[in-house]
Design a protein around this motif. Structure first.
Motif, PDB file in Angstrom:
ATOM      1  N   UNK A   1     -14.070  -3.842   6.639  1.00  0.00           N
ATOM      2  CA  UNK A   1     -14.275  -3.960   5.189  1.00  0.00           C
ATOM      3  C   UNK A   1     -12.963  -3.976   4.411  1.00  0.00           C
ATOM      4  N   UNK A   2     -11.808  -3.920   5.092  1.00  0.00           N
ATOM      5  CA  UNK A   2     -10.445  -4.020   4.542  1.00  0.00           C
ATOM      6  C   UNK A   2     -10.027  -2.806   3.714  1.00  0.00           C
ATOM      7  N   UNK A   3     -10.843  -1.761   3.690  1.00  0.00           N
ATOM      8  CA  UNK A   3     -10.545  -0.568   2.887  1.00  0.00           C
ATOM      9  C   UNK A   3     -10.119   0.576   3.804  1.00  0.00           C
ATOM     10  N   UNK A   4      -9.048   1.270   3.430  1.00  0.00           N
ATOM     11  CA  UNK A   4      -8.630   2.469   4.151  1.00  0.00           C
ATOM     12  C   UNK A   4      -9.264   3.665   3.456  1.00  0.00           C
ATOM     13  N   UNK A   5     -10.051   4.410   4.203  1.00  0.00           N
ATOM     14  CA  UNK A   5     -10.741   5.580   3.638  1.00  0.00           C
ATOM     15  C   UNK A   5     -10.034   6.846   4.075  1.00  0.00           C
ATOM     16  N   UNK A   6      -9.767   7.735   3.108  1.00  0.00           N
ATOM     17  CA  UNK A   6      -9.141   9.030   3.368  1.00  0.00           C
ATOM     18  C   UNK A   6     -10.171  10.102   3.033  1.00  0.00           C
ATOM     19  N   UNK A   7     -10.480  10.962   4.002  1.00  0.00           N
ATOM     20  CA  UNK A   7     -11.606  11.878   3.834  1.00  0.00           C
ATOM     21  C   UNK A   7     -11.313  13.228   4.489  1.00  0.00           C
ATOM     22  N   UNK A   8     -11.780  14.299   3.877  1.00  0.00           N
ATOM     23  CA  UNK A   8     -11.686  15.628   4.483  1.00  0.00           C
ATOM     24  C   UNK A   8     -12.677  15.727   5.635  1.00  0.00           C
TER      25      UNK A   8
ATOM     26  N   UNK B   1       0.075  -8.572   7.582  1.00  0.00           N
ATOM     27  CA  UNK B   1       0.994  -7.647   6.913  1.00  0.00           C
ATOM     28  C   UNK B   1       0.761  -6.227   7.395  1.00  0.00           C
ATOM     29  N   UNK B   2       1.780  -5.400   7.175  1.00  0.00           N
ATOM     30  CA  UNK B   2       1.637  -3.949   7.297  1.00  0.00           C
ATOM     31  C   UNK B   2       1.957  -3.361   5.935  1.00  0.00           C
ATOM     32  N   UNK B   3       1.375  -2.222   5.630  1.00  0.00           N
ATOM     33  CA  UNK B   3       1.589  -1.607   4.315  1.00  0.00           C
ATOM     34  C   UNK B   3       1.935  -0.130   4.466  1.00  0.00           C
ATOM     35  N   UNK B   4       2.786   0.331   3.566  1.00  0.00           N
ATOM     36  CA  UNK B   4       3.164   1.740   3.506  1.00  0.00           C
ATOM     37  C   UNK B   4       2.441   2.370   2.316  1.00  0.00           C
ATOM     38  N   UNK B   5       1.723   3.460   2.566  1.00  0.00           N
ATOM     39  CA  UNK B   5       0.950   4.142   1.526  1.00  0.00           C
ATOM     40  C   UNK B   5       1.461   5.580   1.394  1.00  0.00           C
ATOM     41  N   UNK B   6       1.826   5.973   0.183  1.00  0.00           N
ATOM     42  CA  UNK B   6       2.307   7.339  -0.032  1.00  0.00           C
ATOM     43  C   UNK B   6       1.132   8.309  -0.007  1.00  0.00           C
ATOM     44  N   UNK B   7       1.314   9.436   0.657  1.00  0.00           N
ATOM     45  CA  UNK B   7       0.280  10.479   0.697  1.00  0.00           C
ATOM     46  C   UNK B   7       0.500  11.392  -0.500  1.00  0.00           C
ATOM     47  N   UNK B   8      -0.505  11.537  -1.322  1.00  0.00           N
ATOM     48  CA  UNK B   8      -0.392  12.311  -2.557  1.00  0.00           C
ATOM     49  C   UNK B   8      -0.469  11.395  -3.751  1.00  0.00           C
TER      50      UNK B   8
ATOM     51  N   UNK C   1       3.194   9.264   9.271  1.00  0.00           N
ATOM     52  CA  UNK C   1       4.552   9.744   9.534  1.00  0.00           C
ATOM     53  C   UNK C   1       4.518  11.214   9.940  1.00  0.00           C
ATOM     54  N   UNK C   2       5.496  11.619  10.734  1.00  0.00           N
ATOM     55  CA  UNK C   2       5.518  12.981  11.271  1.00  0.00           C
ATOM     56  C   UNK C   2       5.586  14.031  10.173  1.00  0.00           C
ATOM     57  N   UNK C   3       6.248  13.712   9.040  1.00  0.00           N
ATOM     58  CA  UNK C   3       6.342  14.689   7.945  1.00  0.00           C
ATOM     59  C   UNK C   3       5.133  14.672   7.033  1.00  0.00           C
ATOM     60  N   UNK C   4       4.151  13.815   7.342  1.00  0.00           N
ATOM     61  CA  UNK C   4       2.947  13.756   6.520  1.00  0.00           C
ATOM     62  C   UNK C   4       3.171  13.134   5.163  1.00  0.00           C
ATOM     63  N   UNK C   5       4.234  12.339   5.029  1.00  0.00           N
ATOM     64  CA  UNK C   5       4.555  11.778   3.720  1.00  0.00           C
ATOM     65  C   UNK C   5       3.934  10.424   3.438  1.00  0.00           C
ATOM     66  N   UNK C   6       3.625   9.643   4.500  1.00  0.00           N
ATOM     67  CA  UNK C   6       3.084   8.311   4.255  1.00  0.00           C
ATOM     68  C   UNK C   6       2.266   7.822   5.440  1.00  0.00           C
ATOM     69  N   UNK C   7       1.438   6.827   5.143  1.00  0.00           N
ATOM     70  CA  UNK C   7       0.593   6.155   6.131  1.00  0.00           C
ATOM     71  C   UNK C   7       1.112   4.737   6.291  1.00  0.00           C
ATOM     72  N   UNK C   8       1.080   4.197   7.500  1.00  0.00           N
ATOM     73  CA  UNK C   8       1.352   2.779   7.711  1.00  0.00           C
ATOM     74  C   UNK C   8       0.101   2.146   8.314  1.00  0.00           C
TER      75      UNK C   8
END
Length: 787
Positions: free
Chosen positions: A85-92, A132-139, A118-125
């Motif tokens: 569905x092309x959507x990245x879902x972030x869920x608890x 393409x690849x995309x970088x997404x900031x966490x937070x 990323x190992x520091x939990x700062x971003x998703x790839x």
């Protein structure tokens, strides 16, 4: 160090398990084609027992899953998933699926197939089929960068460190980026699609920093400077997943039914699964356990610790399931039963390396496969080899055709069983769909019939052939009235159009198109003329010798017959194909044109062209790719004839089978080589190829297949671009017909065309430029489909 053994089999998914993560000893997360993400929480460690919960339930396949470590904001961490569905879902992980997700990340235009954090939990790839690849900031939950420049789907992504992101692509390249999107380096050397990436622990004997895995079944070890420092060989098919253990070992899984453990440069353990594909593997950093997800819908945990291994009866059940699985003969090659050793071999001989396989002839005449376990120092039974021609070892004749199987299917008590014919080269869903249509059964039987086929031919490698559809000849002679070759003067005859009248609508296109008109004698004369030049220049090693010239003439004579006669098996074609491929691969690029022209005619005339394999096992697709024809953009006419050859393959059933299974390779080659071309004939060749793929995707045998939607979206992106930039009316018309046909696949393609590719705006611009009635007619039909 002890070997891994089964810890637990986690059952609950209703379709292939495509992705797994192992965040802690108490939690496993899995993603599946059943559109769910599930969490498996450890209830008791010995014996291991897990509780299953559905974390997310979407509407389409979920292909990738990752995990964000716990933080002060999210004490249980976060599950990240993506798919069709092309959507990245972030869920608890603890929330029920009916609750809203924490975030929905939107930006990709196609299927999401890879995720990493990323190992520091700062971003998703993320990696996608959109190239393409995309970088997404966490937070912030925003797209910080798009990693561009890929010439195919991005199958693998790796958040290597805070300054480095690595991608693996269908174009066979590994690219190293900064998190801001700057390309730092490109690693070359893979010979097929790069599927997976992982970091390699410091201290590895090869001094590698990363590892990659590909469709060629090879794990390559690299340093970040681009140097390849090693290869790990052992897998017998595609490798889908690759991870590293904290002790420096690597773990891989693939299409050969195995998970393999690698220490240094050696495979030290092979874990065979009772499934066709082992899609994903992950490790628990805390205790070293591993988890796999496979096509048999089961998630499996394996451990080296005896405290965390399953009870003896569970271990025995897993071993028995592997033994009872069937291995098609085509996966192990030709087997001469008379020369195989008997069971005594297993007691008298040891294996030479981990994973070595031997065939054993049993007393009852059956053939079993046994794999050497270096750790256990014994042969393990991994299945029974079944004859690829069904249980009888012979083709079964039914309704004038030969099949590997003809099953009796009882639909209703008191009535004779229905016959279900099936070949191992078919996709079970295609065979099931045709069976249902032929017997006018409810479509609700589809899954049941397909599962029946898969179960009764377990382990088979399945292709995706199509049902015959009549080809509509179209095309013009690319040769002038002189002996000089003039492809720039050639034009493809317009495909029939009735949009300007009240006659039947154009859409959807249902007939395959071909470009087959030619002056064969002029082709022959030009080849012989160029051959003489090669001889005069001293290139006798590639020039045709006198017997080959006679063979060329016999081939031309054969092709001059009626289409029905030319399609029949003939020594002229069988021997002539070697000759033609010699011309298109070994002659100087400037002199290959008439050979390529002859090849495109053979593609339509004879199924032998699609069945041809070189001495190295390459089909026409791989041969043309390795010849360099698609890389030489200065010779666009060579590219044009190669694309015409691909389009003409749709004329025969064998050809349709080939272009179906080779879609990704063909699409990548054609898209890359034709991008920005000003060669009218090349553009028309590409649009003709795309029309044929549209007809295939929307045919009765393919329209219900998930792959058809994915392919339709990929082609729609190309076509909308071609419609907006083309100036030639025939190119515009064919692009519109292909796009309009793909729109009949349904709502998903229609929504993407409107919302992602803005096709409505493109159509309006085309119409404003003033077009022929046939073009305006197709535009009207497309607008009707989008309404």
């Amino acid at each position: 160090m002890s070997e891994y053994k089964l810890s637990a089999s986690l059952e609950g998914h209703e379709d292939d398990v495509r992705g797994v993560v192992f965040p802690s000893p108490n939690l496993v997360v899995s993603a599946s084609r059943d559109a769910t993400v599930r969490t498996w929480k450890l209830l008791s460690p010995s014996p291991p027992k897990y509780d299953c919960s559905i974390s997310s339930h979407g509407s389409a396949f979920i292909n990738a899953v990752a995990y964000i470590p716990p933080s002060s904001t999210y004490q249980d961490g976060l599950i990240v998933s993506g798919g069709k569905d092309t959507i990245i879902e972030v869920r608890q992980p603890g929330k029920p699926p009916e609750d809203n997700a924490e975030r929905l990340l939107m930006g990709h235009a196609h299927n999401i197939c890879a995720l990493d954090v990323s190992a520091d939990g700062g971003w998703i790839v993320s990696g996608s089929w959109d190239g393409s690849a995309r970088i997404w900031s966490i937070g912030k939950w925003e797209c910080e960068a798009v990693l561009e420049g890929h010439e195919g789907s991005v199958w693998g992504v790796l958040a290597y460190d805070k300054d480095t992101v690595i991608t693996g692509c269908a174009d066979k390249l590994i690219r190293i980026f900064s998190p801001t999107g700057k390309l730092l380096k490109t690693l070359r050397g893979n010979k097929d699609v790069v599927r997976a990436l992982c970091r390699v622990s410091k201290g590895h004997s090869s001094r590698a920093e990363i590892a990659s895995a590909s469709n060629e079944g090879v794990i390559r070890l690299w340093q970040l400077n681009g140097r390849q420092v090693g290869e790990l060989l052992g897998h017998e098919s595609f490798i889908y997943s690759l991870v590293s253990l904290s002790n420096g070992e690597l773990v891989s899984s693939g299409e050969d039914r195995t998970v393999r453990i690698w220490r240094g440069m050696e495979c030290i353990q092979t874990i065979t699964h009772p499934a066709i594909s082992v899609w994903g593997v992950a490790v628990c950093a805390e205790n070293g356990d591993i988890v796999s997800g496979a096509s048999d819908r089961v998630v499996r945990v394996f451990s080296r610790s005896t405290d965390r291994q399953a009870e003896p009866q569970v271990l025995q059940a897993f071993e028995d399931s592997v033994k009872s699985s069937s291995i098609p003969q085509e996966q192990v090659g030709d087997v001469n039963k008379e020369k195989l050793p008997g069971p005594e071999f297993l007691e008298q001989k040891s294996g030479t390396k981990e994973g070595q396989v031997v065939m054993i002839k049993q007393a009852d005449g059956s053939v079993t496969a046994h794999q050497w376990s270096q750790g256990a120092q014994q042969w393990m039974n991994v299945g029974t080899v079944v004859d690829a021609l069904g249980s009888s070892g012979k083709k079964i004749h039914y309704l004038g055709m030969d099949y590997d199987y003809v099953f009796d299917v009882d639909i209703e008590d008191g009535k004779p069983p229905l016959k279900l014919p099936y070949n191992l080269s078919q996709n079970p869903y295609e065979a099931a769909t045709k069976f249902i249509e032929d017997n006018e059964l409810p479509i609700g039987y589809l899954d049941q019939v397909a599962n029946f086929i898969a179960t009764n031919t377990k382990g088979a490698t399945l292709g995706q052939p199509s049902q015959p559809q009549q080809a509509a000849p179209a095309g013009a002679d690319p040769w002038g009235s002189e002996s000089r070759y003039r492809p720039g003067d050639a034009s493809s005859a317009p495909i029939p159009s009735t949009a300007s009248t009240s006659k039947p609508k154009v859409l959807p296109q249902t007939q395959y198109l071909s470009i087959t008109t030619a002056n064969l004698q002029t082709v022959r004369k030009k080849i012989e003329e160029l051959n003489e030049q090669l001889i005069q220049e001293g290139s006798k090693d590639v020039a045709l010798n006198p017997p080959q010239v006679e063979l060329l003439r016999a081939l031309i004579k054969h092709l001059e017959q009626s289409p029905a006669a030319a399609s029949k098996p003939s020594p002229a074609v069988a021997n002539g194909l070697d000759l033609v491929f010699n011309i298109v691969t070994r002659w100087p690029a400037a002199q290959r044109l008439p050979g390529l022209d002859l090849l495109r005619l053979l593609a339509a005339a004879s199924p032998s062209t699609a069945e041809y394999t070189s001495s190295s096992g390459q089909s026409i697709v791989e041969i043309l790719e390795s010849s360099g024809v698609f890389e030489d953009k200065d010779r666009s006419n060579n590219i044009m004839l190669a694309v015409r050859a691909f389009a003409n393959l749709f004329v025969t059933e064998k050809g349709r089978n080939l272009v179906d299974t080779k879609f990704d390779s063909i699409h990548s080659l054609v898209k890359t080589s034709s991008l920005g071309t000003t060669n009218r004939n090349l553009t028309i060749a590409v649009t003709t190829l795309y029309i044929n793929y549209a007809v295939l995707c929307t045919s009765a045998s393919h329209s219900a297949l998930p792959s058809s939607i994915d392919r339709g979206l990929a082609l729609m992106e190309d076509l909308t671009g071609m419609i907006s930039t083309a100036t030639d009316s025939e190119a515009i018309y064919r692009s519109l017909v292909a796009a309009g046909t793909l729109l009949t696949l349904g709502e998903e393609v229609q929504m993407a065309a409107k919302e992602v590719y803005d096709i409505e705006s493109t159509l309006q611009k085309v119409k404003q430029r003033g077009q022929e009635p046939r073009i305006n007619g197709v535009i009207a039909e497309i607008k009707s489909l989008l309404a």
